[in-house]
Motif scaffolding. Structure first.
Motif, PDB file in Angstrom:
ATOM      1  N   ALA A 165       1.002  -1.268   0.010  1.00 31.82           N
ATOM      2  CA  ALA A 165       0.097  -0.167  -0.079  1.00 31.82           C
ATOM      3  C   ALA A 165       0.982   1.263   0.127  1.00 31.82           C
ATOM      4  N   GLY A 166       2.234   1.209   0.094  1.00 31.20           N
ATOM      5  CA  GLY A 166       3.228   2.195   0.123  1.00 31.20           C
ATOM      6  C   GLY A 166       3.223   2.913   1.276  1.00 31.20           C
ATOM      7  N   ASP A 167       3.340   2.110   2.185  1.00 28.30           N
ATOM      8  CA  ASP A 167       3.458   2.369   3.731  1.00 28.30           C
ATOM      9  C   ASP A 167       5.102   2.475   4.160  1.00 28.30           C
ATOM     10  N   SER A 168       5.712   1.759   3.508  1.00 32.78           N
ATOM     11  CA  SER A 168       7.098   1.716   3.382  1.00 32.78           C
ATOM     12  C   SER A 168       8.092   1.273   2.072  1.00 32.78           C
ATOM     13  N   PRO A 169       7.961   2.725   1.508  1.00 34.90           N
ATOM     14  CA  PRO A 169       8.668   2.784   0.292  1.00 34.90           C
ATOM     15  C   PRO A 169      10.261   2.127   0.577  1.00 34.90           C
ATOM     16  N   GLU A 170      11.115   2.143   1.438  1.00 38.99           N
ATOM     17  CA  GLU A 170      12.143   1.695   1.521  1.00 38.99           C
ATOM     18  C   GLU A 170      12.233   0.184   1.228  1.00 38.99           C
ATOM     19  N   LEU A 171      11.222  -0.687   2.092  1.00 45.07           N
ATOM     20  CA  LEU A 171      11.159  -2.037   1.960  1.00 45.07           C
ATOM     21  C   LEU A 171      10.463  -2.374   0.656  1.00 45.07           C
ATOM     22  N   ALA A 172       9.613  -1.625   0.182  1.00 47.00           N
ATOM     23  CA  ALA A 172       9.048  -2.013  -1.324  1.00 47.00           C
ATOM     24  C   ALA A 172      10.182  -2.084  -2.172  1.00 47.00           C
ATOM     25  N   ARG A 173      11.387  -1.516  -2.027  1.00 48.00           N
ATOM     26  CA  ARG A 173      12.382  -1.673  -3.304  1.00 48.00           C
ATOM     27  C   ARG A 173      13.474  -2.675  -2.855  1.00 48.00           C
ATOM     28  N   VAL A 174      13.384  -3.376  -1.639  1.00 51.84           N
ATOM     29  CA  VAL A 174      14.196  -4.250  -1.204  1.00 51.84           C
ATOM     30  C   VAL A 174      14.457  -5.586  -2.319  1.00 51.84           C
ATOM     31  N   THR A 175      15.232  -5.982  -2.469  1.00 48.06           N
ATOM     32  CA  THR A 175      15.091  -7.161  -3.721  1.00 48.06           C
ATOM     33  C   THR A 175      14.956  -8.387  -3.115  1.00 48.06           C
ATOM     34  N   ARG A 176      15.425  -8.561  -1.820  1.00 48.73           N
ATOM     35  CA  ARG A 176      15.125  -9.845  -1.161  1.00 48.73           C
ATOM     36  C   ARG A 176      14.572  -9.751   0.225  1.00 48.73           C
ATOM     37  N   LEU A 177      13.303  -9.671   0.435  1.00 52.11           N
ATOM     38  CA  LEU A 177      12.646  -9.655   1.647  1.00 52.11           C
ATOM     39  C   LEU A 177      11.835 -10.720   1.995  1.00 52.11           C
ATOM     40  N   ASP A 178      12.198 -11.058   3.388  1.00 51.29           N
ATOM     41  CA  ASP A 178      11.211 -12.155   3.958  1.00 51.29           C
ATOM     42  C   ASP A 178      10.810 -11.601   5.107  1.00 51.29           C
ATOM     43  N   CYS A 179       9.336 -12.019   5.347  1.00 47.28           N
ATOM     44  CA  CYS A 179       8.647 -11.432   6.554  1.00 47.28           C
ATOM     45  C   CYS A 179       8.405 -12.813   7.407  1.00 47.28           C
ATOM     46  N   VAL A 180       8.765 -12.826   8.489  1.00 47.66           N
ATOM     47  CA  VAL A 180       8.563 -14.012   9.676  1.00 47.66           C
ATOM     48  C   VAL A 180       7.779 -13.599  10.667  1.00 47.66           C
ATOM     49  N   ASP A 181       7.248 -14.496  11.255  1.00 49.80           N
ATOM     50  CA  ASP A 181       6.405 -14.243  12.351  1.00 49.80           C
ATOM     51  C   ASP A 181       6.985 -14.762  13.810  1.00 49.80           C
ATOM     52  N   ILE A 182       6.631 -14.016  14.814  1.00 51.39           N
ATOM     53  CA  ILE A 182       7.148 -14.290  16.057  1.00 51.39           C
ATOM     54  C   ILE A 182       5.922 -14.006  17.055  1.00 51.39           C
ATOM     55  N   ASP A 183       5.704 -15.075  17.844  1.00 53.06           N
ATOM     56  CA  ASP A 183       4.451 -15.016  18.834  1.00 53.06           C
ATOM     57  C   ASP A 183       4.846 -14.034  20.096  1.00 53.06           C
ATOM     58  N   SER A 184       4.672 -12.712  19.842  1.00 52.05           N
ATOM     59  CA  SER A 184       5.097 -12.026  21.119  1.00 52.05           C
ATOM     60  C   SER A 184       4.412 -10.558  20.760  1.00 52.05           C
ATOM     61  N   GLY A 185       4.647  -9.604  21.872  1.00 49.53           N
ATOM     62  CA  GLY A 185       4.301  -8.231  21.424  1.00 49.53           C
ATOM     63  C   GLY A 185       5.438  -7.305  20.998  1.00 49.53           C
ATOM     64  N   HIS A 186       5.450  -6.167  21.425  1.00 50.25           N
ATOM     65  CA  HIS A 186       6.480  -5.542  20.602  1.00 50.25           C
ATOM     66  C   HIS A 186       8.032  -5.594  20.981  1.00 50.25           C
ATOM     67  N   TRP A 187       8.104  -6.204  22.206  1.00 49.00           N
ATOM     68  CA  TRP A 187       9.270  -6.291  22.809  1.00 49.00           C
ATOM     69  C   TRP A 187       9.767  -7.983  23.021  1.00 49.00           C
ATOM     70  N   PRO A 188      10.128  -8.715  21.979  1.00 49.23           N
ATOM     71  CA  PRO A 188      10.323 -10.149  21.936  1.00 49.23           C
ATOM     72  C   PRO A 188      11.633 -10.399  22.831  1.00 49.23           C
ATOM     73  N   MET A 189      12.562  -9.731  22.660  1.00 52.07           N
ATOM     74  CA  MET A 189      13.912  -9.786  23.284  1.00 52.07           C
ATOM     75  C   MET A 189      13.644 -10.003  24.747  1.00 52.07           C
ATOM     76  N   LEU A 190      12.490  -9.142  25.426  1.00 54.00           N
ATOM     77  CA  LEU A 190      12.205  -9.354  27.043  1.00 54.00           C
ATOM     78  C   LEU A 190      11.053 -10.564  27.215  1.00 54.00           C
ATOM     79  N   THR A 191      10.376 -10.622  26.272  1.00 51.40           N
ATOM     80  CA  THR A 191       9.062 -11.587  26.617  1.00 51.40           C
ATOM     81  C   THR A 191       9.429 -13.090  26.028  1.00 51.40           C
ATOM     82  N   SER A 192      10.121 -13.122  24.862  1.00 50.96           N
ATOM     83  CA  SER A 192      10.293 -14.284  23.960  1.00 50.96           C
ATOM     84  C   SER A 192      11.843 -14.397  23.505  1.00 50.96           C
ATOM     85  N   PRO A 193      12.609 -14.536  24.488  1.00 52.04           N
ATOM     86  CA  PRO A 193      14.263 -14.198  24.181  1.00 52.04           C
ATOM     87  C   PRO A 193      14.568 -15.560  23.374  1.00 52.04           C
ATOM     88  N   PHE A 194      14.300 -16.789  23.896  1.00 47.13           N
ATOM     89  CA  PHE A 194      14.558 -17.932  23.196  1.00 47.13           C
ATOM     90  C   PHE A 194      14.035 -18.139  22.020  1.00 47.13           C
TER      91      PHE A 194
END
Length: 231
Positions: free
Chosen positions: A186-215
């Motif tokens: 939708a155009g919300d991230s012009p930088e990522l829209a131009r990345v040649t290789r972009l992978d999107c991966v999920d993690i089951d956490s809130g905004h601070w996974p290093m604190l709540t899902s470190p492993f």
């Protein structure tokens, strides 16, 4: 592989304390960064100072590192890829989208007397902080470091289009990979829209996974590093 770890606003290198041992066990060399203006009382620290510190860490790595940015600090990781596209194996962005050239770094909350303090939990109610209990919220708030005004109001500068050839992994905590791809389309991230290789991966956490899902986060980052180990 060296994995440079850059935490978001109000955090320093200690935010990764529970991630670092697991990454080490998995055969990598985690390098948590504490940047100018993070807890050293340097109100004069600027965004350029922080970018320079990240680039210096890239230069100090014995090989090509994976550069990990969290939240607003994804823009620092991306700036390092822009400054050293030939020396960065990949960029992992946790819960954030990089600012484009000419945009302010993080000028979206009130600044008081030269600092942006942690604003409390009201702006983050909902999926961002749903996995933080009351004790965790109190610990976070007590340890939160104010951010220098010249950092949050600093202007991002990107000059080398070779950054778009650097592989990017977008780690999706409080949103899904499908949502991320919709926003990018939708155009919300012009930088990522131009990345040649972009992978999107999920993690089951809130905004601070290093604190709540470190492993789980360490396993995910180790997998990304392994993927780019030969690049």
């Amino acid at each position: 592989m060296d994995i440079l770890l850059i935490a978001g606003l109000w955090l320093d290198g200690s935010a990764w304390d529970d991630v670092v041992p697991r990454l080490t066990e998995l055969g990598h060399r985690p390098v948590p960064l504490t940047l100018p203006g993070q807890g050293d009382g340097a109100a004069s620290a600027t965004l350029d100072d922080q970018v320079a510190a990240v680039v210096a860490a890239v230069d100090a790595a014995p090989g090509k590192p994976l550069v990990v940015g969290h939240s607003a600090a994804v823009s620092l990781a991306w700036a390092a890829a822009d400054a050293r596209p030939e020396k960065v194996a990949g960029v992992a962005m946790i819960g954030g989208f990089p600012a484009g050239d000419g945009r302010a770094y993080a000028d979206f909350l009130p600044v008081h007397e030269g600092w942006m303090p942690f604003p409390g939990w009201e702006p983050f109610e909902g999926p961002d902080a749903a996995d933080l209990d009351d004790d965790a919220r109190k610990r976070f708030a007590a340890a939160a470091l104010p951010v220098p005004e010249a950092v949050v109001k600093g202007v991002v500068r990107l000059t080398d289009e070779r950054r778009f050839e650097v592989p990017v992994t977008l780690v999706c905590p409080e949103f899904t990979p499908a949502q991320a791809r919709e926003w990018i389309a939708a155009g919300d991230s012009p930088e990522l829209a131009r990345v040649t290789r972009l992978d999107c991966v999920d993690i089951d956490s809130g905004h601070w996974p290093m604190l709540t899902s470190p492993f789980p986060l360490a396993l995910l980052l180790a997998g990304v590093a392994d993927l780019h180990a030969d690049t």
